[in-house]
Design a protein around this motif. Structure first.
Motif, short mmCIF file in Angstrom:
data_model
loop_
_atom_site.label_atom_id
_atom_site.label_comp_id
_atom_site.label_asym_id
_atom_site.label_seq_id
_atom_site.Cartn_x
_atom_site.Cartn_y
_atom_site.Cartn_z
N ALA A 41 0.82 -9.36 -0.07
CA ALA A 41 1.52 -9.88 0.99
C ALA A 41 2.81 -10.32 1.06
O ALA A 41 3.08 -10.82 -0.16
N VAL A 42 3.67 -10.13 1.73
CA VAL A 42 4.97 -10.75 1.74
C VAL A 42 5.16 -11.78 2.96
O VAL A 42 4.81 -11.37 4.14
N ASN A 43 5.40 -13.11 2.50
CA ASN A 43 5.37 -14.02 3.49
C ASN A 43 4.24 -14.11 4.32
O ASN A 43 4.46 -14.41 5.60
N GLY A 44 3.19 -13.83 3.72
CA GLY A 44 1.89 -14.03 4.35
C GLY A 44 1.44 -12.68 5.29
O GLY A 44 0.29 -12.75 5.79
N THR A 45 2.11 -11.97 5.28
CA THR A 45 1.80 -10.60 6.01
C THR A 45 1.43 -9.55 5.09
O THR A 45 2.05 -9.34 3.96
N GLU A 46 0.05 -8.98 5.06
CA GLU A 46 -0.42 -8.31 4.23
C GLU A 46 0.32 -6.68 4.35
O GLU A 46 0.43 -6.04 5.40
N ILE A 47 0.85 -6.22 3.17
CA ILE A 47 1.55 -5.06 3.09
C ILE A 47 0.83 -3.99 2.51
O ILE A 47 1.02 -2.73 2.79
N GLY A 48 0.00 -4.31 1.41
CA GLY A 48 -0.87 -3.04 0.98
C GLY A 48 -2.17 -3.74 0.26
O GLY A 48 -2.43 -4.86 0.24
N ARG A 49 -3.28 -2.66 0.28
CA ARG A 49 -4.66 -2.91 0.12
C ARG A 49 -5.18 -1.87 -0.60
O ARG A 49 -5.11 -0.48 -0.04
N ASP A 50 -5.91 -1.95 -1.82
CA ASP A 50 -6.42 -0.61 -2.66
C ASP A 50 -7.65 -1.07 -3.41
O ASP A 50 -7.69 -2.40 -3.46
N LEU A 51 -8.02 -0.21 -4.15
CA LEU A 51 -9.19 -0.45 -4.94
C LEU A 51 -8.74 0.13 -6.42
O LEU A 51 -8.03 1.20 -6.35
N LEU A 52 -8.79 -0.87 -7.38
CA LEU A 52 -8.49 -0.37 -8.63
C LEU A 52 -9.15 0.92 -9.27
O LEU A 52 -8.67 1.57 -9.80
N SER A 53 -10.37 1.04 -8.76
CA SER A 53 -11.07 2.18 -8.98
C SER A 53 -10.49 3.59 -8.55
O SER A 53 -10.87 4.65 -8.77
N ASN A 54 -9.43 3.50 -7.74
CA ASN A 54 -8.55 4.63 -7.42
C ASN A 54 -7.68 5.22 -8.41
O ASN A 54 -6.97 5.96 -8.26
N MET A 55 -7.67 4.43 -9.61
CA MET A 55 -6.91 4.90 -10.50
C MET A 55 -7.54 6.60 -11.08
O MET A 55 -8.54 6.88 -10.73
N SER A 56 -6.48 7.29 -11.24
CA SER A 56 -6.78 8.69 -11.92
C SER A 56 -7.57 8.64 -13.14
O SER A 56 -7.97 9.52 -13.75
N TRP A 57 -7.05 7.68 -14.06
CA TRP A 57 -7.54 7.50 -15.35
C TRP A 57 -8.03 6.14 -15.69
O TRP A 57 -7.50 5.26 -15.04
#
Length: 314
Positions: free
Chosen positions: A207-223
């Motif tokens: 988040a930047v200044n309290g506004t969420e910018i990104g969300r993901d799962l670490l398990s989306n790594m390709s390796w």
């Protein structure tokens, strides 16, 4: 266990085991890096005591990393930055070395680097090596990982893209700051989050200044990290304390990915607060502050080439 390295009032640096909001300090002179090198990290809990509240202490990077490798293991991130993923990317988990002198703590201010006008963040997780090894297989590599921490690979995009146009780098676009923290979480604590495919399934948000910018799962790594460690060890060594970053996650793990997808978001400016949270690892939050103006360096000279006199050898 969770290990923290802190600066106490008065400037003393101590490390210890985190217990809720308390740091159980290890004996003076002990460092997380030395615990890793001696192979006694998991035994350190028996010596932890002398409690002190974490409130009011400056969190330093949990380990003084001798080297920092940063990979690009998320296909979605590469796709957003480049528009398409080259076949060469799939062949091996590539990385670059960044600056261990640029490591900053979980709540330290981060200065805009000289000459930068497009400052960005990168949401990542890093593995920390606990046992030295070379030419490892992925199966062997798992046992060489001591634990994990959050990594923010701060990026001066205008500097980075200019220097990479000459087929080198990134260098000054990356070496000014890398956040590590808040803690080093030992691998056994993260293991229950491993999914059926062998990846660590941890939620990641920024988040930047309290506004969420990104969300993901670490398990989306390709390796998985084991593959990254094995590749890093090929023809050389990984050693205790080495940090290996996952690379930026997708779905808004950095501004540049969103710029590449047509999102009109401003670069970071002084006063912005970047907050990253990863399940099981904690939260880091850094405030951007003004930096120094660049000291001038002349552009390269353009001139004819001269050669030493004498016969030409073949």
């Amino acid at each position: 266990m969770r290990f923290a390295t802190v600066e106490e009032p008065g400037g003393a640096v101590r490390c210890g085991v985190v217990d809720g909001d308390t740091l159980l300090r290890l004996p003076e002179g002990t460092s997380v890096l030395e615990l890793l090198r001696s192979g006694t990290l998991l035994d350190a809990g028996a010596a932890a005591g002398d409690p002190i509240s974490l409130a009011g202490l400056r969190l330093l990077p949990p380990v003084e990393a001798p080297t920092v490798r940063d990979f690009a293991a998320f296909e979605e991130h590469v796709e957003g930055i480049a528009g398409a993923v080259d076949d060469a990317w799939y062949a091996a988990p590539t990385f670059y070395f960044t600056n261990p002198y640029g490591l900053v703590g979980a709540h330290d201010d981060v200065a805009v680097p000289p000459g930068c006008e497009r400052l960005d963040f990168e949401l990542e997780v890093a593995a920390v090596i606990g046992v030295a090894g070379s030419d490892l297989t992925p199966g062997e590599a798992r046992h060489h990982i001591a634990g994990y921490t959050i990594l923010n690979d701060w990026s001066a995009r205008d500097l980075q893209f200019r220097e990479m146009a000459v087929r080198l780098g990134p260098c000054k676009g990356k070496d000014f700051a890398t956040t590590l923290g808040p803690f080093l979480v030992t691998a056994d604590e993260v293991e229950p989050h491993r999914d059926a495919d062998g990846f660590l399934s941890l939620g990641m948000t920024v988040a930047v200044n309290g506004t969420e910018i990104g969300r993901d799962l670490l398990s989306n790594m390709s390796w998985p990290f084991e593959d990254l460690v094995a590749y890093a060890s090929r023809g050389t060594e990984v050693r205790p304390g080495d940090v290996l970053g996952s690379g930026t996650c997708g779905n808004g793990g950095c501004l540049a990915e969103l710029w590449g997808r047509g999102r009109d978001l401003p670069p970071l400016v002084p006063g912005d607060v970047v907050t990253m949270t990863v399940d099981g690892l904690g939260t880091i939050a850094n405030t951007v502050v003004a930096g120094a103006d660049p000291r001038p360096i002349p552009v390269a000279r353009r001139r004819g080439r001269r050669r030493p006199s004498g016969p030409t050898t073949t």
